[in-house]
Design a protein around this motif. Structure first.
Motif, PDB file in Angstrom:
ATOM      1  N   GLU A 100     -56.247  27.486  -0.415  1.00  0.00           N
ATOM      2  CA  GLU A 100     -55.026  27.182   0.326  1.00  0.00           C
ATOM      3  C   GLU A 100     -55.237  25.999   1.254  1.00  0.00           C
ATOM      4  O   GLU A 100     -54.371  25.143   1.402  1.00  0.00           O
ATOM      5  CB  GLU A 100     -54.576  28.415   1.112  1.00  0.00           C
ATOM      6  CG  GLU A 100     -54.064  29.546   0.226  1.00  0.00           C
ATOM      7  CD  GLU A 100     -53.773  30.802   1.012  1.00  0.00           C
ATOM      8  OE1 GLU A 100     -54.086  30.815   2.231  1.00  0.00           O
ATOM      9  OE2 GLU A 100     -53.244  31.759   0.425  1.00  0.00           O
ATOM     10  N   SER A 108     -55.322  22.929  -0.837  1.00  0.00           N
ATOM     11  CA  SER A 108     -53.975  22.622  -1.295  1.00  0.00           C
ATOM     12  C   SER A 108     -53.165  21.956  -0.192  1.00  0.00           C
ATOM     13  O   SER A 108     -52.457  20.973  -0.427  1.00  0.00           O
ATOM     14  CB  SER A 108     -53.287  23.911  -1.754  1.00  0.00           C
ATOM     15  OG  SER A 108     -51.964  23.656  -2.145  1.00  0.00           O
ATOM     16  N   GLU A 109     -53.274  22.496   1.022  1.00  0.00           N
ATOM     17  CA  GLU A 109     -52.553  21.912   2.153  1.00  0.00           C
ATOM     18  C   GLU A 109     -53.085  20.519   2.463  1.00  0.00           C
ATOM     19  O   GLU A 109     -52.321  19.594   2.746  1.00  0.00           O
ATOM     20  CB  GLU A 109     -52.695  22.816   3.383  1.00  0.00           C
ATOM     21  CG  GLU A 109     -51.877  24.089   3.319  1.00  0.00           C
ATOM     22  CD  GLU A 109     -50.384  23.811   3.301  1.00  0.00           C
ATOM     23  OE1 GLU A 109     -49.947  22.879   4.000  1.00  0.00           O
ATOM     24  OE2 GLU A 109     -49.660  24.506   2.577  1.00  0.00           O
ATOM     25  N   GLU A 113     -54.404  18.403   0.455  1.00  0.00           N
ATOM     26  CA  GLU A 113     -54.079  17.434  -0.588  1.00  0.00           C
ATOM     27  C   GLU A 113     -52.580  17.203  -0.741  1.00  0.00           C
ATOM     28  O   GLU A 113     -52.165  16.324  -1.493  1.00  0.00           O
ATOM     29  CB  GLU A 113     -54.660  17.892  -1.930  1.00  0.00           C
ATOM     30  CG  GLU A 113     -56.172  17.750  -2.016  1.00  0.00           C
ATOM     31  CD  GLU A 113     -56.651  17.704  -3.453  1.00  0.00           C
ATOM     32  OE1 GLU A 113     -55.914  18.162  -4.342  1.00  0.00           O
ATOM     33  OE2 GLU A 113     -57.754  17.189  -3.684  1.00  0.00           O
ATOM     34  N   ARG A 114     -51.771  17.981  -0.038  1.00  0.00           N
ATOM     35  CA  ARG A 114     -50.320  17.865  -0.210  1.00  0.00           C
ATOM     36  C   ARG A 114     -49.807  16.437  -0.007  1.00  0.00           C
ATOM     37  O   ARG A 114     -48.957  15.971  -0.780  1.00  0.00           O
ATOM     38  CB  ARG A 114     -49.606  18.837   0.726  1.00  0.00           C
ATOM     39  CG  ARG A 114     -48.090  18.814   0.590  1.00  0.00           C
ATOM     40  CD  ARG A 114     -47.450  19.974   1.304  1.00  0.00           C
ATOM     41  NE  ARG A 114     -47.799  21.241   0.680  1.00  0.00           N
ATOM     42  CZ  ARG A 114     -47.388  22.419   1.133  1.00  0.00           C
ATOM     43  NH1 ARG A 114     -46.642  22.487   2.209  1.00  0.00           N
ATOM     44  NH2 ARG A 114     -47.738  23.529   0.515  1.00  0.00           N
ATOM     45  N   PRO A 115     -50.294  15.682   1.002  1.00  0.00           N
ATOM     46  CA  PRO A 115     -49.775  14.319   1.198  1.00  0.00           C
ATOM     47  C   PRO A 115     -50.103  13.360   0.057  1.00  0.00           C
ATOM     48  O   PRO A 115     -49.487  12.299  -0.043  1.00  0.00           O
ATOM     49  CB  PRO A 115     -50.459  13.866   2.499  1.00  0.00           C
ATOM     50  CG  PRO A 115     -50.871  15.118   3.186  1.00  0.00           C
ATOM     51  CD  PRO A 115     -51.216  16.063   2.076  1.00  0.00           C
ATOM     52  N   ARG A 146     -50.269  14.359  -3.277  1.00  0.00           N
ATOM     53  CA  ARG A 146     -49.836  14.956  -4.536  1.00  0.00           C
ATOM     54  C   ARG A 146     -48.338  14.765  -4.753  1.00  0.00           C
ATOM     55  O   ARG A 146     -47.551  14.739  -3.812  1.00  0.00           O
ATOM     56  CB  ARG A 146     -50.144  16.458  -4.545  1.00  0.00           C
ATOM     57  CG  ARG A 146     -51.623  16.804  -4.547  1.00  0.00           C
ATOM     58  CD  ARG A 146     -52.229  16.654  -5.906  1.00  0.00           C
ATOM     59  NE  ARG A 146     -53.614  17.110  -5.951  1.00  0.00           N
ATOM     60  CZ  ARG A 146     -54.363  17.107  -7.050  1.00  0.00           C
ATOM     61  NH1 ARG A 146     -53.859  16.681  -8.190  1.00  0.00           N
ATOM     62  NH2 ARG A 146     -55.615  17.519  -7.016  1.00  0.00           N
ATOM     63  N   ASP A 174     -44.922  16.282  -5.690  1.00  0.00           N
ATOM     64  CA  ASP A 174     -44.410  17.641  -5.511  1.00  0.00           C
ATOM     65  C   ASP A 174     -44.033  18.303  -6.833  1.00  0.00           C
ATOM     66  O   ASP A 174     -44.234  19.506  -7.010  1.00  0.00           O
ATOM     67  CB  ASP A 174     -43.184  17.631  -4.585  1.00  0.00           C
ATOM     68  CG  ASP A 174     -43.548  17.306  -3.144  1.00  0.00           C
ATOM     69  OD1 ASP A 174     -44.714  17.530  -2.772  1.00  0.00           O
ATOM     70  OD2 ASP A 174     -42.672  16.827  -2.402  1.00  0.00           O
ATOM     71  N   GLY A 177     -47.652  17.891  -9.542  1.00  0.00           N
ATOM     72  CA  GLY A 177     -48.987  18.189  -9.041  1.00  0.00           C
ATOM     73  C   GLY A 177     -49.983  17.070  -9.266  1.00  0.00           C
ATOM     74  O   GLY A 177     -51.132  17.149  -8.817  1.00  0.00           O
ATOM     75  N   TYR A 203     -51.611  13.304  -8.698  1.00  0.00           N
ATOM     76  CA  TYR A 203     -51.726  12.479  -7.502  1.00  0.00           C
ATOM     77  C   TYR A 203     -50.551  11.502  -7.455  1.00  0.00           C
ATOM     78  O   TYR A 203     -50.009  11.113  -8.495  1.00  0.00           O
ATOM     79  CB  TYR A 203     -53.045  11.705  -7.504  1.00  0.00           C
ATOM     80  CG  TYR A 203     -54.261  12.577  -7.278  1.00  0.00           C
ATOM     81  CD1 TYR A 203     -54.495  13.166  -6.044  1.00  0.00           C
ATOM     82  CD2 TYR A 203     -55.173  12.815  -8.308  1.00  0.00           C
ATOM     83  CE1 TYR A 203     -55.602  13.975  -5.834  1.00  0.00           C
ATOM     84  CE2 TYR A 203     -56.284  13.621  -8.110  1.00  0.00           C
ATOM     85  CZ  TYR A 203     -56.491  14.199  -6.871  1.00  0.00           C
ATOM     86  OH  TYR A 203     -57.582  15.004  -6.672  1.00  0.00           O
ATOM     87  N   ASN A 204     -50.163  11.095  -6.243  1.00  0.00           N
ATOM     88  CA  ASN A 204     -49.011  10.209  -6.124  1.00  0.00           C
ATOM     89  C   ASN A 204     -49.417   8.734  -6.119  1.00  0.00           C
ATOM     90  O   ASN A 204     -50.600   8.388  -6.122  1.00  0.00           O
ATOM     91  CB  ASN A 204     -48.172  10.560  -4.884  1.00  0.00           C
ATOM     92  CG  ASN A 204     -48.975  10.485  -3.589  1.00  0.00           C
ATOM     93  OD1 ASN A 204     -49.914   9.695  -3.469  1.00  0.00           O
ATOM     94  ND2 ASN A 204     -48.611  11.303  -2.617  1.00  0.00           N
TER      95      ASN A 204
END
Length: 216
Positions: free
Chosen positions: A46, A49-50, A52-54, A56, A58, A61, A63-64
């Motif tokens: 978790e 995941s948190e 890596e959120r910026p 990823r 949405d 999943g 990478y951005n």
């Protein structure tokens, strides 16, 4: 008096109860340890995941694009001395607008998610997949020559072609994509030129829908 050589019935019952009790305690301790490890692993997942959120996307999943810009510069700097070559694949869905128009955006989103899952199922742990924008994805392959990248591109198309998408009215359809492939070369002036040539390869591939083109 206690006798180990010839224990009485009462002593036998006592020993049986004692060992049973110790067994229960041991089982509870093992279960507690296992649960603690699972909770710690879940907590770490978790947290990751948190964290890596910026970086990823949405929806898929992957990478951005922002993370891609950063990573490409890092790989370029490593590759410049000639120690860490890499290859890139750019994947673009064919007729994706028609899929959205005909079947709706929700199903279009499922197709995008399936593209990423298909990639993840066929790449190494060190490889990275990015959502480049819209229905385009970029795959970064560290320490990879163009020949291996082309083989992977063929496998990705083959595996994705096995998927069938179902729509609410019980119809089905298939989707496919075109792929541009490029290998790092020392004569490139920078990341920008490499991406430009990759786009050109993808454009050639899309002119013959569902094809793969290697940048010259």
């Amino acid at each position: 008096m206690w006798s180990f050589a010839n224990p009485s019935l009462a002593q036998q019952i006592f020993l049986a109860c004692l060992f049973t009790f110790l067994g229960i305690l041991l089982g509870m301790w093992i279960t507690s340890r296992r649960r603690s490890k699972q909770e710690k692993r879940r907590s770490n997942q978790e947290f990751n995941s948190e964290a890596e959120r910026p970086i990823r996307d949405d929806l898929t999943g992957a990478y951005n694009r922002r993370h891609l810009d950063k990573i490409l510069v890092e790989f370029w700097n490593l590759a410049e001395p000639g120690h860490a070559p890499f290859s890139l694949l750019m994947i673009d869905l064919n007729h994706f607008k028609k899929i959205n128009d005909r079947h709706g955006r929700n199903l279009g989103d499922r197709v995008l998610q399936s593209v990423v899952q298909n990639i993840l199922n066929n790449i190494r742990k060190a490889d990275m997949v990015f959502r480049y924008g819209g229905d385009k994805f970029l795959l970064l392959l560290p320490m990879t020559r163009g020949e291996f990248a082309m083989n992977l591109a063929n496998r990705l198309r083959e595996e994705f072609g096995k998927l069938t998408f179902h729509v609410p009215n019980h119809d089905t359809f298939k989707a496919d994509f075109s792929i541009g492939v490029i290998e790092y070369r020392t004569d490139f002036s920078g990341v920008g030129e490499m991406l430009t040539k990759l786009h050109e390869a993808l454009d050639r591939a899309k002119k013959e829908l569902g094809k793969i083109a290697l940048a010259g």
